[in-house]
Design a protein around this motif. Structure first.
Motif, mmCIF file in Angstrom:
data_model
loop_
_atom_site.group_PDB
_atom_site.id
_atom_site.type_symbol
_atom_site.label_atom_id
_atom_site.label_comp_id
_atom_site.label_asym_id
_atom_site.label_seq_id
_atom_site.Cartn_x
_atom_site.Cartn_y
_atom_site.Cartn_z
ATOM 1 N N SER A 1 2.391 0.931 -5.210
ATOM 2 C CA SER A 1 3.062 0.497 -3.989
ATOM 3 C C SER A 1 3.301 1.708 -3.094
ATOM 4 N N SER B 1 5.737 3.944 -0.635
ATOM 5 C CA SER B 1 7.167 4.124 -0.357
ATOM 6 C C SER B 1 7.306 4.422 1.127
ATOM 7 N N LYS C 1 5.232 4.038 -7.037
ATOM 8 C CA LYS C 1 5.094 4.303 -5.599
ATOM 9 C C LYS C 1 4.472 5.663 -5.392
#
Lengths: 154, 154
Positions: free
Chosen positions: A120, A122, A150
């Motif tokens: 993912s 950030s 992240k």
């Protein structure tokens, strides 16, 4: 006892490669003693968008787009496999066609995965709502534990 | 190279103990070769609610409630430490007062945690919105990778 199964879901984004790399470097024998599966989805929206632009798309155009997408997915999985090999880990690869968030969760369930790893970004809340939607969906909907890695902002 | 740091955030819920247990059983040397920190927050809303019921609460009542809460937190951490010891892992414990979701993320950052582990329920969307709010917040706001372990529905 059966070997544990860990699945890393990747796409072409940098953050998903960062997640794979992070897992290989930080999870030790939780990775090396498990069956590691690298999974990528082949989203099919692209095909329908293109098809609608042509009215009814000629079947061989659809076919060739699907073929291209498959080739891209296999190249992606091939690169991920190489990264694993550099860490002495032999990974299995899988790909399914469909909406990434759905096919990732479905594959995790189907293959009885014990740990699902997703990347993912950030970033700020607006970009996050879009970019992080797959990881967010997996955290809420996958039946197994989900690790969200992240990529730190540089 | 410094040892890696893994933090498991717990509260009195069953799902957070499940998460700790899961990590000890499934993460192998990613846990045993790291410094393991068990963290619990001591929410302070309770104190203010009680205080407002009494108009201005007598200072020794507030003090005694804070003491009780601290005793409960220490008991919780003590039990978690015992679970770790059963897996041959010596864990450090920490507690901070404040809103759990904030103090968990702040502690993870302050102590340079490489992996944060939180428990969550796998329930329907309404209960999830409430019960899963801490894990959800951590996934979105902690700077480090976050592993969400859901207690399976029995």
């Amino acid at each position: 006892m059966d070997k544990k199964k860990v699945m890393v879901a990747i796409d072409e984004s940098e953050c998903s490669h960062y997640a794979l790399q992070w897992a290989l470097e930080n999870l030790g024998d939780a990775i090396s003693k498990s069956d590691l599966i690298i999974f990528t989805a082949r989203p099919n929206e692209f095909i329908y968008v293109q098809a609608s632009m042509f009215g009814t798309a000629p079947p061989d155009l659809l076919m060739s787009m699907q073929e291209n997408q498959k080739t891209a997915a296999l190249a992606l999985l091939g690169r991920a496999k190489e990264i694993c090999a550099k860490h002495g880990v032999v990974a299995e690869t899988m790909t399914e066609m469909g909406d990434p968030k759905n096919v990732i969760c479905e594959a995790a369930e189907k293959h009885k995965i014990q740990l699902l790893i997703v990347g993912s970004h950030s970033r700020g809340p607006i970009q996050r709502a879009f970019l992080g939607s797959v990881s967010n969906y997996c955290v809420h909907n996958a039946k197994c534990p989900v690790l969200v890695v992240k990529k730190p902002v540089e």
